[in-house]
Motif scaffolding. Structure first.
Motif, PDB file in Angstrom:
ATOM      1  N   ILE A   1       0.855  -1.189   0.000  1.00 26.38           N
ATOM      2  CA  ILE A   1       0.000   0.000   0.000  1.00 26.38           C
ATOM      3  C   ILE A   1       0.888   1.236   0.000  1.00 26.38           C
ATOM      4  O   ILE A   1       1.653   1.477   0.940  1.00 26.38           O
ATOM      5  CB  ILE A   1      -0.956   0.052   1.202  1.00 26.38           C
ATOM      6  CG1 ILE A   1      -1.747  -1.260   1.323  1.00 26.38           C
ATOM      7  CG2 ILE A   1      -1.927   1.212   1.061  1.00 26.38           C
ATOM      8  CD1 ILE A   1      -1.214  -2.193   2.378  1.00 26.38           C
ATOM      9  N   VAL A  23      -1.632  -1.280  -4.158  1.00 28.28           N
ATOM     10  CA  VAL A  23      -2.726  -0.327  -3.983  1.00 28.28           C
ATOM     11  C   VAL A  23      -2.132   1.046  -3.690  1.00 28.28           C
ATOM     12  O   VAL A  23      -1.355   1.200  -2.736  1.00 28.28           O
ATOM     13  CB  VAL A  23      -3.665  -0.739  -2.831  1.00 28.28           C
ATOM     14  CG1 VAL A  23      -4.666   0.380  -2.535  1.00 28.28           C
ATOM     15  CG2 VAL A  23      -4.402  -2.030  -3.158  1.00 28.28           C
ATOM     16  N   ILE A  71      -3.096   4.451  -2.204  1.00 29.97           N
ATOM     17  CA  ILE A  71      -4.209   4.768  -1.304  1.00 29.97           C
ATOM     18  C   ILE A  71      -4.881   6.092  -1.625  1.00 29.97           C
ATOM     19  O   ILE A  71      -5.874   6.465  -0.997  1.00 29.97           O
ATOM     20  CB  ILE A  71      -3.743   4.717   0.166  1.00 29.97           C
ATOM     21  CG1 ILE A  71      -4.911   4.362   1.102  1.00 29.97           C
ATOM     22  CG2 ILE A  71      -3.063   6.030   0.557  1.00 29.97           C
ATOM     23  CD1 ILE A  71      -5.514   3.005   0.871  1.00 29.97           C
ATOM     24  N   ASP A  80     -12.956   2.560  -3.874  1.00 36.35           N
ATOM     25  CA  ASP A  80     -12.475   1.670  -2.826  1.00 36.35           C
ATOM     26  C   ASP A  80     -12.305   0.274  -3.388  1.00 36.35           C
ATOM     27  O   ASP A  80     -12.713  -0.011  -4.526  1.00 36.35           O
ATOM     28  CB  ASP A  80     -13.428   1.669  -1.628  1.00 36.35           C
ATOM     29  CG  ASP A  80     -14.805   1.101  -1.971  1.00 36.35           C
ATOM     30  OD1 ASP A  80     -15.150   1.016  -3.175  1.00 36.35           O
ATOM     31  OD2 ASP A  80     -15.543   0.734  -1.046  1.00 36.35           O
ATOM     32  N   GLU A 127     -11.729  -4.119  -1.917  1.00 35.48           N
ATOM     33  CA  GLU A 127     -11.681  -5.057  -0.802  1.00 35.48           C
ATOM     34  C   GLU A 127     -10.809  -6.244  -1.193  1.00 35.48           C
ATOM     35  O   GLU A 127     -10.999  -6.845  -2.249  1.00 35.48           O
ATOM     36  CB  GLU A 127     -13.089  -5.534  -0.432  1.00 35.48           C
ATOM     37  CG  GLU A 127     -13.140  -6.453   0.778  1.00 35.48           C
ATOM     38  CD  GLU A 127     -14.556  -6.885   1.131  1.00 35.48           C
ATOM     39  OE1 GLU A 127     -14.719  -8.028   1.610  1.00 35.48           O
ATOM     40  OE2 GLU A 127     -15.486  -6.078   0.912  1.00 35.48           O
ATOM     41  N   HIS A 175     -10.811  -3.579   3.829  1.00 38.21           N
ATOM     42  CA  HIS A 175     -11.364  -2.491   3.032  1.00 38.21           C
ATOM     43  C   HIS A 175     -10.304  -1.414   2.825  1.00 38.21           C
ATOM     44  O   HIS A 175      -9.665  -0.950   3.781  1.00 38.21           O
ATOM     45  CB  HIS A 175     -12.576  -1.896   3.755  1.00 38.21           C
ATOM     46  CG  HIS A 175     -13.297  -0.850   2.971  1.00 38.21           C
ATOM     47  ND1 HIS A 175     -13.946   0.213   3.570  1.00 38.21           N
ATOM     48  CD2 HIS A 175     -13.480  -0.688   1.640  1.00 38.21           C
ATOM     49  CE1 HIS A 175     -14.489   0.974   2.644  1.00 38.21           C
ATOM     50  NE2 HIS A 175     -14.232   0.454   1.466  1.00 38.21           N
ATOM     51  N   TYR A 176     -10.101  -1.006   1.574  1.00 34.18           N
ATOM     52  CA  TYR A 176      -9.142   0.038   1.233  1.00 34.18           C
ATOM     53  C   TYR A 176      -9.889   1.217   0.605  1.00 34.18           C
ATOM     54  O   TYR A 176     -10.639   1.038  -0.350  1.00 34.18           O
ATOM     55  CB  TYR A 176      -8.113  -0.466   0.214  1.00 34.18           C
ATOM     56  CG  TYR A 176      -7.247  -1.619   0.688  1.00 34.18           C
ATOM     57  CD1 TYR A 176      -5.947  -1.403   1.112  1.00 34.18           C
ATOM     58  CD2 TYR A 176      -7.734  -2.924   0.684  1.00 34.18           C
ATOM     59  CE1 TYR A 176      -5.140  -2.459   1.527  1.00 34.18           C
ATOM     60  CE2 TYR A 176      -6.946  -3.988   1.104  1.00 34.18           C
ATOM     61  CZ  TYR A 176      -5.656  -3.743   1.529  1.00 34.18           C
ATOM     62  OH  TYR A 176      -4.867  -4.802   1.944  1.00 34.18           O
ATOM     63  N   THR A 183      -9.586  -1.986   7.949  1.00 31.58           N
ATOM     64  CA  THR A 183      -9.578  -0.883   6.981  1.00 31.58           C
ATOM     65  C   THR A 183      -8.187  -0.278   6.856  1.00 31.58           C
ATOM     66  O   THR A 183      -7.462  -0.143   7.846  1.00 31.58           O
ATOM     67  CB  THR A 183     -10.565   0.212   7.428  1.00 31.58           C
ATOM     68  OG1 THR A 183     -11.890  -0.342   7.486  1.00 31.58           O
ATOM     69  CG2 THR A 183     -10.556   1.386   6.472  1.00 31.58           C
ATOM     70  N   VAL A 184      -7.832   0.098   5.627  1.00 28.85           N
ATOM     71  CA  VAL A 184      -6.580   0.805   5.361  1.00 28.85           C
ATOM     72  C   VAL A 184      -6.913   2.119   4.664  1.00 28.85           C
ATOM     73  O   VAL A 184      -7.655   2.129   3.681  1.00 28.85           O
ATOM     74  CB  VAL A 184      -5.641  -0.029   4.460  1.00 28.85           C
ATOM     75  CG1 VAL A 184      -4.349   0.747   4.172  1.00 28.85           C
ATOM     76  CG2 VAL A 184      -5.315  -1.373   5.098  1.00 28.85           C
ATOM     77  N   THR A 209      -1.603   4.596   6.490  1.00 29.32           N
ATOM     78  CA  THR A 209      -0.378   4.294   5.759  1.00 29.32           C
ATOM     79  C   THR A 209       0.713   5.347   5.918  1.00 29.32           C
ATOM     80  O   THR A 209       1.882   5.051   5.668  1.00 29.32           O
ATOM     81  CB  THR A 209      -0.651   4.160   4.252  1.00 29.32           C
ATOM     82  OG1 THR A 209      -1.167   5.394   3.757  1.00 29.32           O
ATOM     83  CG2 THR A 209      -1.636   3.048   3.983  1.00 29.32           C
TER      84      THR A 209
END
Length: 235
Positions: A6, A36, A38, A122, A124, A129-130, A153-154, A179
Motif C-alpha cells: 500500500i 494499492v 491509497i 475503494d 476489498e 477495506h481500502y 480498513t486501510v 499508511t
C-alpha cells in the motif's frame, strides 16, 4: 498468498524524491504481488479552492511535472489499484462549481496515461477495506473507519498519522492501518503545514493475507532514503 503493498499519498509533483525507491524496496522485500495506491496521487495545488503558495508553479507547469512523476510511478508499478483521493478529484470539483458535468471530463487513466491502473473509490482484498480516507480525521482515523464499517480498513489522507491499531471483541478482531504518506514537506504545495507541530509520516503499508504490517521510511540525514541521495528538484 496475497501480499499487498500500500503506497501512501504521493501528491505529485510534491512527492519525496526517495519515496518511490523506498516503496519498490519494501515491495521486493515482502514479495508483494499486488499494489494499492491509497489516493491523492495528484496534488492539483494550482486549481485548489485554497490559497496557493506564491512560489508554486503555474497550472500548466505543475501538470507537466506531475505527469512526468506519474509516468515514473507507472513504470515502477505498472499494474495497480488506485483509490481516488480528494486531491485527485479537484478537477471534477472545480468543474462542478461552474456547472460542468463530469461526463465532459476525461477519465483518470486517459489523462495520466495509466491504462493498467484501475482508478476506483475503494476496493476489498482478503476482507480488508481500502479507500483514501476522505472525511476521516482524529488520532485514530483508520481504526475509527474500521469500527464504522465493522471490517479491517486501510486509509491514507491523514499525513501525520501512521501505523496499525486494533480493536478486539469476544470473537473477532479488526485493525485500522494509516499508511502515512510520501510527500516532500519542502515542496511549495506542502508548505501549508510549515507551522504545524505534527509533520507528515513518510511510510507505507503491507498486508499479507489480511494481516497488516507498517513500514517507516528511513529518511533522516545520513539514512538510506534521505533526499540528498536522490534528485531533489523535479524537471
Amino acid at each position: 498468498m496475497t501480499k499487498v503493498l500500500i503506497i501512501g499519498d504521493i501528491h505529485e509533483p510534491a512527492s519525496h524524491p526517495g519515496y518511490r525507491r523506498f516503496c519498490q524496496d519494501i515491495g521486493d522485500a515482502w514479495g508483494c504481488n499486488r499494489t494499492v495506491f491509497i489516493g491523492d496521487v495528484i496534488d492539483h495545488h494550482c486549481i485548489s479552492f485554497h490559497q496557493k503558495d506564491v512560489d508554486a508553479d503555474g497550472v500548466t507547469r505543475e501538470a507537466e511535472i506531475a505527469y512526468k512523476g506519474v509516468r515514473k510511478w507507472y513504470k515502477a508499478f505498472s499494474k495497480a489499484e488506485v483509490m481516488i483521493g480528494n486531491h485527485d478529484e479537484r478537477v471534477f470539483r472545480l468543474a462542478a462549481s461552474v456547472n460542468i458535468p463530469a461526463r465532459f471530463i476525461l477519465d483518470y487513466d486517459v489523462v495520466w496515461n495509466t491504462p493498467r491502473w484501475k482508478w476506483k473509490r475503494d476496493t476489498e482484498i482478503d476482507n480488508v477495506h481500502y479507500f483514501h480516507g476522505t472525511g476521516c480525521s482524529g488520532k485514530m482515523p483508520a481504526l475509527n473507519a474500521a469500527k464504522a464499517s465493522m471490517m479491517s480498513t486501510v486509509i491514507g489522507h491523514c499525513h501525520s498519522v501512521a501505523g496499525v491499531k486494533w480493536n478486539c471483541g469476544v470473537n473477532r478482531r479488526i485493525f485500522g492501518m494509516d499508511t502515512g504518506c510520501g510527500v516532500d514537506i519542502n515542496h511549495p504545495a506542502m508548505r501549508y503545514g510549515k507551522n504545524l507541530i505534527n509533520k507528515p509520516v513518510l511510510s507505507c503499508g503491507v498486508v499479507i493475507d489480511g494481516k497488516p504490517y507498517h513500514e517507516i521510511m528511513p529518511m533522516a540525514r545520513g539514512e538510506k532514503y534521505h533526499k540528498s541521495r536522490f534528485k531533489a528538484i523535479k524537471t
